[in-house]
Write a protein that holds these residues in place. Structure first.
Motif, PDB file in Angstrom:
ATOM      1  N   GLN A  24      30.783  56.709  80.471  1.00  0.00           N
ATOM      2  CA  GLN A  24      31.543  55.543  80.013  1.00  0.00           C
ATOM      3  C   GLN A  24      31.336  55.251  78.526  1.00  0.00           C
ATOM      4  O   GLN A  24      32.270  54.823  77.841  1.00  0.00           O
ATOM      5  CB  GLN A  24      31.155  54.320  80.842  1.00  0.00           C
ATOM      6  N   ASP A  25      30.147  55.509  78.009  1.00  0.00           N
ATOM      7  CA  ASP A  25      29.844  55.161  76.623  1.00  0.00           C
ATOM      8  C   ASP A  25      30.206  56.251  75.624  1.00  0.00           C
ATOM      9  O   ASP A  25      30.486  55.961  74.460  1.00  0.00           O
ATOM     10  CB  ASP A  25      28.347  54.836  76.474  1.00  0.00           C
ATOM     11  N   HIS A  26      30.207  57.514  76.059  1.00  0.00           N
ATOM     12  CA  HIS A  26      30.320  58.606  75.094  1.00  0.00           C
ATOM     13  C   HIS A  26      31.515  59.533  75.306  1.00  0.00           C
ATOM     14  O   HIS A  26      31.814  60.320  74.397  1.00  0.00           O
ATOM     15  CB  HIS A  26      29.039  59.448  75.114  1.00  0.00           C
ATOM     16  N   ILE A  36      22.282  56.138  84.670  1.00  0.00           N
ATOM     17  CA  ILE A  36      22.210  56.858  83.396  1.00  0.00           C
ATOM     18  C   ILE A  36      23.425  57.781  83.247  1.00  0.00           C
ATOM     19  O   ILE A  36      24.061  57.830  82.185  1.00  0.00           O
ATOM     20  CB  ILE A  36      20.895  57.659  83.331  1.00  0.00           C
ATOM     21  N   ALA A  37      23.759  58.516  84.303  1.00  0.00           N
ATOM     22  CA  ALA A  37      24.882  59.456  84.230  1.00  0.00           C
ATOM     23  C   ALA A  37      26.204  58.732  84.024  1.00  0.00           C
ATOM     24  O   ALA A  37      27.019  59.114  83.167  1.00  0.00           O
ATOM     25  CB  ALA A  37      24.931  60.303  85.498  1.00  0.00           C
ATOM     26  N   VAL A  38      26.448  57.700  84.803  1.00  0.00           N
ATOM     27  CA  VAL A  38      27.719  56.981  84.701  1.00  0.00           C
ATOM     28  C   VAL A  38      27.867  56.329  83.336  1.00  0.00           C
ATOM     29  O   VAL A  38      28.950  56.367  82.716  1.00  0.00           O
ATOM     30  CB  VAL A  38      27.824  55.947  85.841  1.00  0.00           C
ATOM     31  N   ARG A  39      26.796  55.751  82.818  1.00  0.00           N
ATOM     32  CA  ARG A  39      26.894  55.106  81.502  1.00  0.00           C
ATOM     33  C   ARG A  39      27.100  56.125  80.387  1.00  0.00           C
ATOM     34  O   ARG A  39      27.772  55.833  79.392  1.00  0.00           O
ATOM     35  CB  ARG A  39      25.650  54.253  81.252  1.00  0.00           C
ATOM     36  N   HIS A  79      41.788  47.259  82.522  1.00  0.00           N
ATOM     37  CA  HIS A  79      42.251  48.655  82.400  1.00  0.00           C
ATOM     38  C   HIS A  79      41.107  49.653  82.219  1.00  0.00           C
ATOM     39  O   HIS A  79      41.336  50.777  81.782  1.00  0.00           O
ATOM     40  CB  HIS A  79      43.263  48.786  81.256  1.00  0.00           C
ATOM     41  N   ARG A  80      39.921  49.267  82.580  1.00  0.00           N
ATOM     42  CA  ARG A  80      38.778  50.164  82.486  1.00  0.00           C
ATOM     43  C   ARG A  80      38.780  51.108  83.689  1.00  0.00           C
ATOM     44  O   ARG A  80      39.036  50.693  84.826  1.00  0.00           O
ATOM     45  CB  ARG A  80      37.486  49.358  82.467  1.00  0.00           C
ATOM     46  N   GLY A  95      17.468  59.065  80.198  1.00  0.00           N
ATOM     47  CA  GLY A  95      18.466  58.280  79.477  1.00  0.00           C
ATOM     48  C   GLY A  95      18.083  58.087  78.026  1.00  0.00           C
ATOM     49  O   GLY A  95      17.402  58.915  77.418  1.00  0.00           O
ATOM     50  N   GLY A  96      18.514  56.984  77.445  1.00  0.00           N
ATOM     51  CA  GLY A  96      18.198  56.682  76.061  1.00  0.00           C
ATOM     52  C   GLY A  96      19.304  57.093  75.117  1.00  0.00           C
ATOM     53  O   GLY A  96      20.444  57.377  75.514  1.00  0.00           O
ATOM     54  N   ASP A  97      18.973  57.127  73.822  1.00  0.00           N
ATOM     55  CA  ASP A  97      19.950  57.437  72.790  1.00  0.00           C
ATOM     56  C   ASP A  97      20.228  58.931  72.725  1.00  0.00           C
ATOM     57  O   ASP A  97      19.442  59.760  73.208  1.00  0.00           O
ATOM     58  CB  ASP A  97      19.432  56.962  71.429  1.00  0.00           C
TER      59      ASP A  97
END
Length: 623
Positions: free
Chosen positions: A515-517, A509-512, A164-165, A574-576
């Motif tokens: 997805q992550d935030h 970097i953009a996609v993550r 379901h992602r 990217g990065g934190d």
């Protein structure tokens, strides 16, 4: 012991003349092969046209599917190169565990494959039925197929049915002739480089080797015929490692820019397919499934969009119907399939050249007919889109709004600075129609440049700022990258995907970040909430806001009264998440977000999240 019991029960439920293979796991392809009529690629009756194999599958829960099958020669054509045999096959990907009952329909009759309801004469193998036991993977965490099938579920984003992602595209649009690979059977002979046919097109080139990627092939990866295929398989390995999750490719470019890809036995025969070549294609597509790379299947090129009808007449040629059916029967089961009706579709509908009728643009009626036919035959309901030229959006896309057999535009944008506005337009208009589209950017111009090699444009600043983040921040579903014809490793002659490694990195970097935030499915474009600069805002009002600043400039954001946390994200490296000059805000209207973590003038994203109790009221900003 359990496995032995399952195999024993399975052997009792399968009649003679039927072979079941595959892992027999949920979301894994299941191959049901029947001993049917002896035939060859050239025999009469034509095994592709005058026979129709369909297998009905019914699950214990009562769900039913009719899956088209195909002539499979000797059943091992990828290895043997066979053109004849008595094996007929259907491939199905079960989406639930338990007992699946199947029943084979294998009928003969003149041109029976073109009509799923036409009555016919029973052929050997017809009427066979039995049960297949499908189980859940023992360890779905390590199962590359556990995410399931990529589906349209009425949202602006496709979704995997297993985990379901939601999916955001990070793909390659080049080379469009990805399947023009010299180690597939019956490929066009390797020709010397030819001059460009006309201004604005890439030069025709020899077939792909993907030589730089042979070293990316790994032991245990697929090959065929004693080690063929390592270049194309290695290329996919590299792309997957870079976060690429979609590959755009033509399955038929006769008379097109490359004129080097077709599924047929010969370039001129529309009713005879090459069994071994298609089996080898499928081996590549199986590997894409396991790598999590979707198949963006582009069915025609602008130079041949009416090829079938120009040869036969009418609005919907039988040869086109058979072409669609063969591709659906062989490939619709894959984990991520998007059918694209055609590249630059409809471009010369008014001013077509009578000397080249194959180039005449398809009409709205044809697009609807084609899409409805694909939807009728495809048991997986894979999404359907269409690509067109910049400037033709209104003519091509507006009549398709709300159409039940169509899920989105495949945008080509000449000026990447228009990406955000164009994406947002079709997000909003499709939502208003009652059938939200997933809106992807699949090609940027100018045609001679596209995305340049890293050697010519190391940071890809314009592409990143205006195309990549422009699409995502408008609620778009992601991007694929086209490579212009005036530069090495272009849309036809690409051999080394490392030529754009920096672009893959920035896309990943953009996609993550999304997805992550971000709960991006719940968010909408809200550019009206910012003041100052040329940024974009993507928000779930009162909860979370992402503000993209192309030049890292300061800005103000309208926030309802509450406490918010402010952090910054670097789209280039990217990065934190990082603190800027201001880390909190008390929403009371337009709030200054402060300065980025350093003085660099590249782009930044500001992430503003609710920190504590939700605002009592989410008011609209003043106009």
């Amino acid at each position: 012991m359990v496995a032995v019991l399952v195999l024993f029960l399975l052997s009792c439920a399968i009649p003679p003349g039927v072979q079941v293979s595959g892992d027999l796991l949920v979301w894994h392809p299941l191959f049901l092969t029947v001993t049917g009529p002896q035939a060859s690629e050239t025999s009469e009756p034509n095994p592709f046209l005058d026979y129709r194999m369909t297998v009905s599958f019914a699950s214990e829960s009562g769900r039913q599917f009719k899956v088209p099958g195909f002539f499979a020669a000797d059943g091992s054509a990828a290895e043997s190169g066979a053109e004849s045999g008595n094996r007929w096959r259907v491939v199905w990907t079960p989406d639930e565990s338990g007992v699946w009952h199947y029943r084979v329909s294998l009928l003969s009759g003149p041109r029976i494959a073109l009509n799923p309801d036409q009555k016919g004469v029973s052929a050997p193998g017809d009427g066979l039925e039995g049960d297949i036991i499908v189980v859940d993977p023992s360890d779905s965490q390590s199962d590359p197929l556990a995410p399931g099938r990529l589906r349209y579920n009425g949202h602006h984003y496709l979704q995997y049915s297993g985990n379901h992602r939601y999916y955001l595209k990070a793909g390659t649009d080049s080379p469009e002739n990805f399947l023009a690979y010299d180690e597939f059977d019956s490929s066009r002979p390797n020709l010397p480089t030819e001059s460009r046919p006309r201004e604005g097109e890439a030069a025709r080139v020899p077939l792909h080797h993907y030589g730089p990627h042979i070293a990316d092939w790994k032991p245990g990866d697929p090959t065929w015929k004693n080690g063929l295929g390592k270049g194309i398989i290695g290329a996919l390995n590299y792309l997957s490692e870079q976060g690429v999750n979609s590959v755009y490719f033509l399955t038929m470019n006769i008379d097109g820019d490359g004129d080097d890809v077709w599924p047929y036995r010969t370039r001129t025969d529309r009713y005879r397919f090459d069994c071994s070549k298609l089996d080898q294609w499928d081996r590549v597509f199986d590997h894409m499934d396991r790598l999590g790379i979707a198949l963006h299947v582009v069915l025609t090129e602008t130079e041949n969009e009416s090829l079938f009808e120009s040869e036969e007449g009418g609005d919907f040629a039988d040869s086109r119907k058979l072409y669609y059916r063969e591709l659906i029967a062989r490939f619709a089961h894959h984990a991520g399939v998007v059918w694209n009706l055609g590249e630059e579709n409809g471009w010369n509908n008014d001013g077509w050249d009578a000397d080249a009728p194959q180039t005449r643009g398809n009409t709205t009626l044809q697009r609807k007919q084609f899409a409805a036919y694909i939807r009728l035959l495809d048991p997986c309901d894979n999404p359907i889109v269409v690509h067109t030229l910049p400037g033709d959006y209104e003519r091509i896309y507006e009549p398709l709004l709300g159409f039940k057999s169509f899920e989105g535009p495949s945008l080509q944008i000449a000026d990447m600075r228009q990406t955000h506005a164009e994406t947002l337009q079709w997000v909003l208009r499709s939502e208003a129609s009652g059938r939200p589209w997933f809106v992807c950017l699949d090609e940027i111009g100018p045609a001679d440049t596209g995305v340049l090699p890293d050697a010519d444009d190391p940071q890809h600043n314009q592409v990143r700022r205006f195309a990549l983040w422009g699409n995502l921040m408008a609620g778009g579903a992601g991007c694929e990258w086209y490579f212009g014809y005036k530069y090495p490793n272009n849309d036809l002659d690409l051999e080394d995907f490392r030529s754009r490694q920096n672009m893959w990195t920035q896309t990943r970097i953009a996609v993550r970040f999304f997805q992550d935030h971000l709960p991006f499915v719940q968010m909408k474009s809200a550019d009206e909430l910012i003041r100052g600069g040329d940024g974009y805002c993507f928000a779930e009002l009162g909860k979370i806001y992402a503000v993209y600043l192309p030049a890292g400039e300061s800005t103000r954001l309208w926030l309802p009264k509450a406490t918010y946390r402010i952090r910054w994200f670097d789209p280039l490296h990217g990065g934190d998440l990082q603190p800027g000059s201001r880390t909190t805000a008390k929403g009371q209207g337009f709030e200054a977000l402060g300065q980025p973590p350093d003085n660099s003038k590249h782009d930044w994203v500001v992430l503003v999240e609710l920190d504590g109790a939700a605002p009592a009221k989410v008011a609209a900003p003043p106009q």
